[in-house]
Design an enzyme around this catalytic site. Structure first.
Site, mmCIF file in Angstrom:
data_model
loop_
_atom_site.group_PDB
_atom_site.id
_atom_site.type_symbol
_atom_site.label_atom_id
_atom_site.label_comp_id
_atom_site.label_asym_id
_atom_site.label_seq_id
_atom_site.Cartn_x
_atom_site.Cartn_y
_atom_site.Cartn_z
ATOM 1 N N GLY A 18 0.828 -1.207 0.000
ATOM 2 C CA GLY A 18 0.000 0.000 0.000
ATOM 3 C C GLY A 18 0.862 1.256 0.000
ATOM 4 O O GLY A 18 1.953 1.263 0.563
ATOM 5 N N THR A 133 4.847 1.662 6.281
ATOM 6 C CA THR A 133 3.457 1.229 6.429
ATOM 7 C C THR A 133 2.778 2.149 7.425
ATOM 8 O O THR A 133 3.342 2.418 8.500
ATOM 9 C CB THR A 133 3.296 -0.216 6.920
ATOM 10 N N ILE A 134 1.590 2.619 7.066
ATOM 11 C CA ILE A 134 0.893 3.468 8.030
ATOM 12 C C ILE A 134 0.544 2.659 9.272
ATOM 13 O O ILE A 134 0.341 3.216 10.334
ATOM 14 C CB ILE A 134 -0.361 4.150 7.439
ATOM 15 N N ASP A 135 0.478 1.322 9.136
ATOM 16 C CA ASP A 135 0.116 0.487 10.291
ATOM 17 C C ASP A 135 1.232 0.430 11.344
ATOM 18 O O ASP A 135 0.996 0.024 12.477
ATOM 19 C CB ASP A 135 -0.220 -0.938 9.837
ATOM 20 N N ARG A 170 -23.722 13.464 20.853
ATOM 21 C CA ARG A 170 -23.711 12.216 20.096
ATOM 22 C C ARG A 170 -22.504 11.361 20.469
ATOM 23 O O ARG A 170 -21.521 11.859 21.018
ATOM 24 C CB ARG A 170 -23.563 12.505 18.605
ATOM 25 N N MET A 177 -7.390 2.986 9.958
ATOM 26 C CA MET A 177 -6.771 1.754 9.447
ATOM 27 C C MET A 177 -5.960 1.074 10.549
ATOM 28 O O MET A 177 -5.711 1.658 11.606
ATOM 29 C CB MET A 177 -5.938 2.047 8.217
ATOM 30 N N GLU A 230 -9.655 -0.737 12.057
ATOM 31 C CA GLU A 230 -10.450 -1.583 11.138
ATOM 32 C C GLU A 230 -10.327 -3.074 11.471
ATOM 33 O O GLU A 230 -11.233 -3.855 11.197
ATOM 34 C CB GLU A 230 -9.986 -1.352 9.692
ATOM 35 N N ARG A 274 -22.944 8.051 15.381
ATOM 36 C CA ARG A 274 -22.563 8.254 13.974
ATOM 37 C C ARG A 274 -21.166 7.692 13.733
ATOM 38 O O ARG A 274 -20.382 7.562 14.670
ATOM 39 C CB ARG A 274 -22.561 9.749 13.644
HETATM 40 O O1 F6P Z 1 -1.221 -2.193 5.251
HETATM 41 C C1 F6P Z 1 -1.562 -0.874 5.204
HETATM 42 C C2 F6P Z 1 -3.031 -0.725 4.952
HETATM 43 O O2 F6P Z 1 -3.282 0.661 4.869
HETATM 44 C C3 F6P Z 1 -3.934 -1.396 5.989
HETATM 45 O O3 F6P Z 1 -4.123 -0.630 7.123
HETATM 46 C C4 F6P Z 1 -5.189 -1.608 5.185
HETATM 47 O O4 F6P Z 1 -5.958 -2.679 5.703
HETATM 48 C C5 F6P Z 1 -4.656 -1.938 3.848
HETATM 49 O O5 F6P Z 1 -3.421 -1.298 3.716
HETATM 50 C C6 F6P Z 1 -5.588 -1.528 2.721
HETATM 51 O O6 F6P Z 1 -5.017 -1.877 1.534
HETATM 52 P P1 F6P Z 1 -5.600 -1.487 0.102
HETATM 53 O O7 F6P Z 1 -5.513 -0.012 -0.003
HETATM 54 O O8 F6P Z 1 -4.719 -2.185 -0.846
HETATM 55 O O9 F6P Z 1 -7.002 -1.981 0.060
#
Ligand code: F6P
Length: 350
Positions: A18, A133-135, A170, A177, A230, A274
């Site tokens: 990604g 990786t943003i993760d 609310r 992510m 997520e 929401r």
């Molecule tokens: O691995 C980084 C990530 O941003 C995850 O957080 C996310 O689940 C995944 O990529 C989404 O990937 P794509 O944009 O390919 O659907």
């Protein structure tokens, strides 16, 4: 093995997996440091796909000018892996031979770096890695490129949701992510003053979360912000999540748990709930200064590793320093949010 620096003439460069902010800063750093040593950089398009299709261009000062602050990756990226393509490993070896490359610099997350390690160990491909990786779940490095930019976006979203949650009494659920690790949720939750943070590392009990929000209301706080990763999972047997569709590589396409959380909290508390799903907004845009700095540090260090013949290693950030770690250690297991950090967030749930 130490390679004579004078022997390194050409290297290949690719970004896989990604995209995220800061990749261009890393590309620029690799090219600039390589130019200092008269090493030519061949940039492959779209990750391993471009290697297998031998789609490449020479990257020089001109090609990388103006890249530092730009999001995305000028090289393009894909989730293609040589191990899932027919004759993929041979294809990588061929691309290296045909272009006379001394090795590869691979910028990627856990999937891309694991494939790199296998290519190195099983097929002798000379390569070095840079984590992105943003993760933020690559092990052996405090930070991966893109994470801090994603945290900036997510914590700003939490701030904005706070004011509207307060105005309307609310519950605002913010989904961020984080497939296997809840780094973004935990950081954005702490920075954004979340009243609950749900992450993959800590299975949640929706009844408990609802009780907690009711308790808040009982003490005069009629609004709440809940940040959910997520990939968060309920305690087994407490809540059924809808099955995620699969992407073209068979991975669950995550995103949407926030809807379930908001619905279930509304049913259990009676408070209007929401949801905001941030999605790819977290991956784009201009990188934070620190993302640009670590991308520059790790890009320069990757070329230093190439010149030293330190194949099979990855640049990593420890504190303010860049260090060299083995790809094997970096990919052995994912780096998950430690309890000690999560507990800091919990202090503010009350
Ligand atoms: O691995 C980084 C990530 O941003 C995850 O957080 C996310 O689940 C995944 O990529 C989404 O990937 P794509 O944009 O390919 O659907």
């Amino acid at each position: 093995m130490r390679t004579d620096a004078a022997m390194v003439r050409r290297i290949g460069l690719l970004t896989g997996g990604g995209d995220c902010s800061g990749l261009n800063a890393a590309i620029r750093a690799v090219v600039r440091r390589a130019e200092q040593e008269n090493v030519t950089v061949y940039g492959f398009r779209d990750g391993w796909k471009g290697v297998l299709e031998q789609e490449t261009e020479v990257l020089d000062l001109r090609a990388t000018r103006g890249l530092l602050h730009r999001g995305g990756t000028a090289l393009g990226t894909s989730r293609v892996s040589p191990f899932y393509e027919p004759d993929g490993v041979r294809g990588v070896q061929e691309a290296i031979e045909v272009h006379g490359l001394d090795g590869l610099v691979v910028i990627g997350g856990e999937g891309t770096l694991s494939a790199s390690l296998r290519l190195h160990q099983e097929a002798g491909v000379p390569l070095v890695g840079i984590p992105k990786t943003i993760d933020n779940d690559v092990a052996e490095t405090d930070l991966s490129i893109g994470f801090l930019t994603a945290v900036r976006v997510a914590s700003e979203a939490a701030d904005r949701l706070h004011s509207t949650a307060e105005s309307h009494d609310r519950v605002q659920v913010l989904e961020v992510m984080g497939r296997h690790a809840g780094w973004i949720a935990t950081h954005a939750g702490i920075a954004g003053g979340a009243d609950a943070i749900l992450i993959p590392e800590v299975p949640f009990d929706i009844d408990r979360v609802a009780r907690h929000l009711r308790h808040r209301a009982g003490t005069g706080r009629d609004f709440s912000v809940v940040v959910v990763a997520e990939g968060a999972q309920p305690v087994p047997g407490t809540l059924d999540l809808p099955e995620s569709p699969k992407d073209e590589f068979g991975r669950p396409r995550l995103g949407g748990i926030g809807h379930t959380i908001a619905q279930e909290l509304e049913v259990r508390t009676g408070f209007e709930s929401r949801v905001t799903i941030l999605g790819h907004v977290q991956r784009g845009g201009t990188p934070t200064p620190v993302d640009r700095i670590i991308a520059s540090q790790m890009g320069v260090a990757a070329i230093d590793a190439v010149l030293d013949g330190a194949w099979g290693t990855m640049s990593a950030i420890r504190g303010h320093e860049v260090v060299r770690v083995s790809l094997e250690d970096a990919t052995r297991e994912l780096k998950r949010v430690p309890q000690s950090l999560y507990r800091v967030g919990e202090v503010f749930f009350g």
